[in-house]
Design an enzyme around this catalytic site. Structure first.
Site, PDB file in Angstrom:
ATOM      1  N   HIS A 113       0.832  -1.195   0.000  1.00  0.00           N
ATOM      2  CA  HIS A 113       0.000   0.000   0.000  1.00  0.00           C
ATOM      3  C   HIS A 113       0.872   1.252   0.000  1.00  0.00           C
ATOM      4  O   HIS A 113       2.036   1.209   0.412  1.00  0.00           O
ATOM      5  CB  HIS A 113      -0.848   0.081   1.279  1.00  0.00           C
ATOM      6  CG  HIS A 113      -1.588  -1.154   1.640  1.00  0.00           C
ATOM      7  ND1 HIS A 113      -2.957  -1.266   1.525  1.00  0.00           N
ATOM      8  CD2 HIS A 113      -1.171  -2.330   2.181  1.00  0.00           C
ATOM      9  CE1 HIS A 113      -3.348  -2.450   1.952  1.00  0.00           C
ATOM     10  NE2 HIS A 113      -2.286  -3.121   2.352  1.00  0.00           N
ATOM     11  N   TYR A 114       0.304   2.391  -0.407  1.00  0.00           N
ATOM     12  CA  TYR A 114       0.876   3.669  -0.007  1.00  0.00           C
ATOM     13  C   TYR A 114      -0.072   4.306   1.007  1.00  0.00           C
ATOM     14  O   TYR A 114      -1.282   4.042   1.007  1.00  0.00           O
ATOM     15  CB  TYR A 114       1.158   4.603  -1.182  1.00  0.00           C
ATOM     16  CG  TYR A 114       0.002   5.049  -2.049  1.00  0.00           C
ATOM     17  CD1 TYR A 114      -1.171   5.573  -1.522  1.00  0.00           C
ATOM     18  CD2 TYR A 114       0.106   4.982  -3.437  1.00  0.00           C
ATOM     19  CE1 TYR A 114      -2.203   6.006  -2.330  1.00  0.00           C
ATOM     20  CE2 TYR A 114      -0.932   5.413  -4.260  1.00  0.00           C
ATOM     21  CZ  TYR A 114      -2.079   5.924  -3.689  1.00  0.00           C
ATOM     22  OH  TYR A 114      -3.103   6.354  -4.498  1.00  0.00           O
ATOM     23  N   THR A 115       0.477   5.148   1.879  1.00  0.00           N
ATOM     24  CA  THR A 115      -0.341   5.706   2.952  1.00  0.00           C
ATOM     25  C   THR A 115      -1.176   6.899   2.499  1.00  0.00           C
ATOM     26  O   THR A 115      -2.223   7.180   3.094  1.00  0.00           O
ATOM     27  CB  THR A 115       0.543   6.170   4.123  1.00  0.00           C
ATOM     28  OG1 THR A 115       1.438   7.189   3.669  1.00  0.00           O
ATOM     29  CG2 THR A 115       1.341   4.993   4.700  1.00  0.00           C
TER      30      THR A 115
ATOM     31  N   GLU B 203       2.576  -0.957   4.545  1.00  0.00           N
ATOM     32  CA  GLU B 203       2.249   0.420   4.175  1.00  0.00           C
ATOM     33  C   GLU B 203       3.554   1.178   3.919  1.00  0.00           C
ATOM     34  O   GLU B 203       4.492   1.098   4.716  1.00  0.00           O
ATOM     35  CB  GLU B 203       1.468   1.111   5.288  1.00  0.00           C
ATOM     36  CG  GLU B 203       0.055   0.604   5.479  1.00  0.00           C
ATOM     37  CD  GLU B 203      -0.935   1.264   4.533  1.00  0.00           C
ATOM     38  OE1 GLU B 203      -0.513   2.104   3.713  1.00  0.00           O
ATOM     39  OE2 GLU B 203      -2.140   0.930   4.631  1.00  0.00           O
TER      40      GLU B 203
ATOM     41  N   HIS C 217      -2.552  -3.210  -3.265  1.00  0.00           N
ATOM     42  CA  HIS C 217      -3.918  -3.103  -2.755  1.00  0.00           C
ATOM     43  C   HIS C 217      -4.917  -3.011  -3.909  1.00  0.00           C
ATOM     44  O   HIS C 217      -6.016  -3.564  -3.855  1.00  0.00           O
ATOM     45  CB  HIS C 217      -4.024  -1.868  -1.851  1.00  0.00           C
ATOM     46  CG  HIS C 217      -5.198  -1.911  -0.925  1.00  0.00           C
ATOM     47  ND1 HIS C 217      -5.512  -0.879  -0.080  1.00  0.00           N
ATOM     48  CD2 HIS C 217      -6.143  -2.861  -0.700  1.00  0.00           C
ATOM     49  CE1 HIS C 217      -6.591  -1.191   0.621  1.00  0.00           C
ATOM     50  NE2 HIS C 217      -6.997  -2.392   0.262  1.00  0.00           N
TER      51      HIS C 217
ATOM     52  N   ASP D 217      -3.748   2.183  -4.900  1.00  0.00           N
ATOM     53  CA  ASP D 217      -2.379   2.057  -4.403  1.00  0.00           C
ATOM     54  C   ASP D 217      -1.812   0.657  -4.633  1.00  0.00           C
ATOM     55  O   ASP D 217      -2.561  -0.316  -4.664  1.00  0.00           O
ATOM     56  CB  ASP D 217      -2.314   2.432  -2.907  1.00  0.00           C
ATOM     57  CG  ASP D 217      -3.259   1.639  -2.031  1.00  0.00           C
ATOM     58  OD1 ASP D 217      -4.436   1.509  -2.395  1.00  0.00           O
ATOM     59  OD2 ASP D 217      -2.825   1.152  -0.969  1.00  0.00           O
TER      60      ASP D 217
END
Length: 263
Positions: A42-44, A106, A153, A163
């Site tokens: 994921h990216y946050t 993440e 994700h 993401d």
């Protein structure tokens, strides 16, 4: 009298206490495997301080958080043997609810910013990727995770997530031997066939589902199929990811879903 009452109370409490089970840990069963089948990246979409706050104080969580500091580091937030709440409504191939069978990572990254001239995505630093690759290799070895099960994700939730985005360097992971990747020569060889005659939407839907995406099998380019194509193209051909079926996308899908040679 007080001493007598105290002694009686202690005896009563001792008698009511549940005895500890007698467990011998000296034996181990041969028939077992890790609960972990997937890694989801994921990216946050928020900065580091807020990422820490959200992932430690709210309902969402992840096993690891990779910072965007000059010298990136990981925060280990959830033990790998426990489920983190990172994937939500998700699926890949025949698996659903992937929180229970995955490790979530993440990565601190703003995601994107919408400007008057369009949407601009933020890249991931080389140092972040160095750290990520090192951890992925450890996790993959520890849990014997198949290359096709290291995912974004967006792969497992294509109708609602984007993401880690089109600038995530999936090819770097492929070059490190972590994920499967379509062979460029095979794609080039397959391309003329699909340039001559583009398959219908039903073919694309079947191939996308065969690869692993939750894809409608309607035979029409509905919004859900369009969203899956966007995610697929952004991952494997991030120079053009408009969700429109084309010859190059067909060639990539053909190569990715081709039967693997028998060992």
């Amino acid at each position: 009298m007080k001493k007598l009452l105290l002694a009686s109370l202690i005896a009563l409490l001792t008698g009511c206490a549940t005895p500890l089970p007698n467990i011998d840990h000296s034996l181990t069963s041969k028939g077992q495997s890790s609960r972990v089948r997937f890694i989801v990246l994921h990216y946050t979409a928020i900065d580091l301080p807020l990422s820490v706050k959200v992932l430690t104080e709210q309902e969402v969580s992840a096993h690891y958080l990779l910072t965007d500091e000059v010298e990136p580091r990981f925060y280990a937030l959830v033990d790998e043997n426990r489920a983190a709440w990172h994937a939500g409504l998700s699926s890949w191939k025949n698996y659903t609810a992937l929180n229970h069978s995955s490790i979530g990572i993440e990565i601190v990254n703003p995601g994107f910013k919408d400007e008057p001239d369009g949407r601009h995505w933020y890249p991931f630093s080389d140092r972040q990727m160095d750290q990520l690759v090192a951890l992925l290799k450890q996790i993959k070895e520890r849990h014997q995770i198949a290359p096709e099960n290291i995912l974004g994700h967006a792969d497992v939730a294509p109708q609602r997530k984007q993401d880690p985005g089109p600038l995530f360097p999936w090819k770097r992971l492929a070059d490190e031997g972590l994920i499967a990747w379509p062979d460029a020569n095979a794609v080039a060889a397959a391309l003329p066939k699909y340039e001559a005659e583009l398959p219908d939407i039903a073919w694309f839907q079947q191939k996308l589902a065969q690869h692993g995406y939750a894809t409608p099998q309607t035979g029409v380019l509905d919004p859900e199929t369009h969203n899956v194509l966007v995610v697929f193209q952004a991952k494997y051909r991030n120079t053009k990811w408009d969700g429109v079926p084309d010859a190059e996308s067909a060639a990539i899908l053909d190569v990715l879903t081709a039967p693997k040679p028998k060992q």
